[in-house]
Design a protein around this motif. Structure first.
Motif, PDB file in Angstrom:
ATOM      1  N   LEU A 166       0.813  -1.218   0.000  1.00  0.00           N
ATOM      2  CA  LEU A 166       0.000   0.000   0.000  1.00  0.00           C
ATOM      3  C   LEU A 166       0.848   1.271   0.000  1.00  0.00           C
ATOM      4  CD1 LEU A 166      -2.924  -0.941   2.433  1.00  0.00           C
ATOM      5  CD2 LEU A 166      -2.823  -1.085  -0.068  1.00  0.00           C
ATOM      6  N   LYS A 167       2.045   1.209   0.524  1.00  0.00           N
ATOM      7  CA  LYS A 167       2.893   2.385   0.530  1.00  0.00           C
ATOM      8  C   LYS A 167       3.192   2.859  -0.884  1.00  0.00           C
ATOM      9  CE  LYS A 167       7.293   4.173   2.333  1.00  0.00           C
ATOM     10  NZ  LYS A 167       8.519   3.847   3.118  1.00  0.00           N
ATOM     11  N   LYS A 197      -0.850   3.231  -2.897  1.00  0.00           N
ATOM     12  CA  LYS A 197      -1.897   4.082  -2.311  1.00  0.00           C
ATOM     13  C   LYS A 197      -2.327   5.195  -3.262  1.00  0.00           C
ATOM     14  CE  LYS A 197       1.463   7.095   0.006  1.00  0.00           C
ATOM     15  NZ  LYS A 197       1.979   7.585   1.298  1.00  0.00           N
ATOM     16  N   LYS A 250      -6.328   1.986  -0.727  1.00  0.00           N
ATOM     17  CA  LYS A 250      -6.196   2.595   0.594  1.00  0.00           C
ATOM     18  C   LYS A 250      -4.746   2.940   0.926  1.00  0.00           C
ATOM     19  CE  LYS A 250     -10.191   0.372   2.810  1.00  0.00           C
ATOM     20  NZ  LYS A 250     -10.624  -0.506   3.934  1.00  0.00           N
ATOM     21  N   THR A 251      -4.594   3.832   1.870  1.00  0.00           N
ATOM     22  CA  THR A 251      -3.283   4.090   2.445  1.00  0.00           C
ATOM     23  C   THR A 251      -2.991   3.002   3.483  1.00  0.00           C
ATOM     24  OG1 THR A 251      -4.133   5.426   4.264  1.00  0.00           O
ATOM     25  CG2 THR A 251      -3.641   6.577   2.186  1.00  0.00           C
ATOM     26  N   GLU A 268      -5.205   3.316   6.490  1.00  0.00           N
ATOM     27  CA  GLU A 268      -6.627   3.007   6.329  1.00  0.00           C
ATOM     28  C   GLU A 268      -6.901   1.504   6.354  1.00  0.00           C
ATOM     29  OE1 GLU A 268      -8.384   6.595   3.565  1.00  0.00           O
ATOM     30  OE2 GLU A 268      -7.006   5.157   2.633  1.00  0.00           O
ATOM     31  N   SER A 269      -5.914   0.720   6.060  1.00  0.00           N
ATOM     32  CA  SER A 269      -6.091  -0.732   6.004  1.00  0.00           C
ATOM     33  C   SER A 269      -6.090  -1.328   7.408  1.00  0.00           C
ATOM     34  CB  SER A 269      -4.969  -1.365   5.175  1.00  0.00           C
ATOM     35  OG  SER A 269      -5.116  -2.756   5.107  1.00  0.00           O
ATOM     36  N   TYR A 289      -7.566  -3.644   0.949  1.00  0.00           N
ATOM     37  CA  TYR A 289      -6.840  -2.730   0.074  1.00  0.00           C
ATOM     38  C   TYR A 289      -7.694  -1.671  -0.630  1.00  0.00           C
ATOM     39  CZ  TYR A 289      -3.068  -6.183   0.481  1.00  0.00           C
ATOM     40  OH  TYR A 289      -2.106  -7.027   0.945  1.00  0.00           O
TER      41      TYR A 289
END
Length: 408
Positions: free
Chosen positions: A272-273, A276, A371-372, A375-376, A382
């Motif tokens: 996600l990094k 995102k 998502k960031t 947020e997960s 995701y």
């Protein structure tokens, strides 16, 4: 290994068959008393994570569910093979399956070029093809035929949600990085149509070979264009690698990345990094509702990955096909397809699904934002839903179809 299911059968009278009775298929109606399904897929290449063994598993799940729920009076056999993303290899396997193995239907096919070769052969042999992996609109337009149904998504459905949403947000200029084969061209075409109708402009395009690995040249050209958006007209591993390298080049947040076709397995690999904020259109997300969570858990327990649209689409296609065979009382291709078209498609994948005269199975699609990390809240959490795109808007209107099967 795929399993063959056996159960006793009950003969239907000739009069019932001639009347088009809907019921259990007889041994006379199903050739050799067995329906044979082939998953022609990518087991070793760039699409193997999005289709591959996951599609074979999904097809087997569909067979298991159909046999358990519908108790057919015919056997079902599953075959699978690696078409290596080569049209000649795919056509050769399909010909062998049709001529020597008695295969009735082929599905998956994560390559537009392979799909077009196989569906043309299938039309000659009076066999069914249900592509779940390719994107080309040619499948339901100029190259359409009476025994092919395009199942999961296409270039139009992928472009409508993502490209329109981004362009209407004020990011008007686009630059494309495109895979240099039929599928890449198809995906770019879907994006372009949507963004131009929303007032966007294309500043340029760079191409890359399938499975290129190094995208530095294309990324530098996209940066130099100063376009608001860099559209990624590719799929699977190519898309994931491009997003990763674009992040390393510092493309974002100066320019927005928009993926025409990216799978949840790609997001998982990226993290996600890196991913995102990416916008994408998909027809399935494992965490959408209770049914999707339950089915995806079954899949995950065996595959250890959440399913992609290609894989759950293969499940849906195989399940509906077997229902069509049972309803028609035969595995003859045209009769089975006719029965399939009469029935709505409603399962864990397809919402509001129906099969049009051009062979396009239309269903709801969904616009998601990745998502960031903050947020997960759980593994594979995701996506956040931004909009539901109803079936009648997600796919190109049938009035625009060039398919010879559509009555004007």
């Amino acid at each position: 290994m795929p399993r063959t299911f056996r159960s006793p059968f009950r003969a239907l009278t000739a009069a019932m068959l001639l009347a088009g009775a809907v019921g259990q298929a007889s041994a006379q109606g199903v050739s050799d008393g067995e329906v044979r399904i082939g998953v022609l897929t990518d087991l070793s290449g760039v699409y193997s994570d999005a289709s591959g063994r996951g599609s074979v598993l999904a097809a087997q799940m569909a067979i298991d569910d159909f046999v358990a729920q519908n108790k057919p009076n015919f056997k079902v056999k599953l075959l699978s093979a690696d078409m290596q993303l080569k049209p000649d290899v795919g056509a050769s396997i399909a010909r062998t399956w049709f001529d020597r193995e008695g295969v009735d239907m082929i599905t998956d096919l994560p390559s537009s070029a392979v799909t077009l070769a196989v569906m043309n052969l299938a039309a000659e042999k009076n066999k069914v093809v249900l592509p779940t992996g390719p994107a080309s609109l040619r499948i339901t337009n100029d190259d359409c035929n009476a025994t092919t149904i395009h199942w999961a998504y296409d270039e139009y459905s992928q472009g409508q949600g993502t490209a329109r949403a981004i362009t209407e947000s004020g990011k008007k200029t686009w630059y494309f990085i495109e895979a240099d084969y039929a599928g890449g061209k198809a995906l770019r075409g879907g994006f372009e149509e949507a963004l131009k109708s929303a007032g966007g402009t294309v500043l340029g395009t760079s191409k890359h070979a399938l499975g290129a690995g190094d995208f530095s040249s294309q990324i530098v050209q996209a940066q130099a264009s100063k376009a608001d958006v860099i559209g990624l007209a590719n799929a699977a591993g190519d898309t994931a690698n491009l997003i990763k390298q674009a992040s390393e080049f510092g493309v974002t947040p100066k320019q927005v990345l928009a993926a025409s076709l990216i799978h949840i397995t790609d997001i998982h690999a990226l993290g996600l990094k890196t991913a995102k904020g990416l916008f994408l259109t998909d027809g399935f997300y494992w965490d959408r509702n209770d049914d999707s969570r339950a089915w995806s858990k079954r899949f995950f327990d065996q595959r250890k990955k959440m399913p992609t649209i290609v894989q759950v689409g293969t499940y849906s296609a195989v399940l509906h096909y077997l229902k069509g065979v049972q309803a028609a009382g035969t595995d003859e291709a045209k009769a089975t397809v006719a029965a399939m078209k009469k029935m709505p498609v409603s399962d864990v994948f397809a919402q509001n699904g129906k099969i049009r005269d051009d062979g396009r199975m239309v269903h709801d699609m969904y616009l998601y934002e990745v998502k960031t990390p903050e947020e997960s809240t759980k593994p594979w959490d995701y996506y956040k839903l931004k909009a539901t795109i109803p079936a009648e808007k997600a796919f190109r209107p049938i009035e625009q179809s060039t398919c010879k099967l559509v009555k004007k």
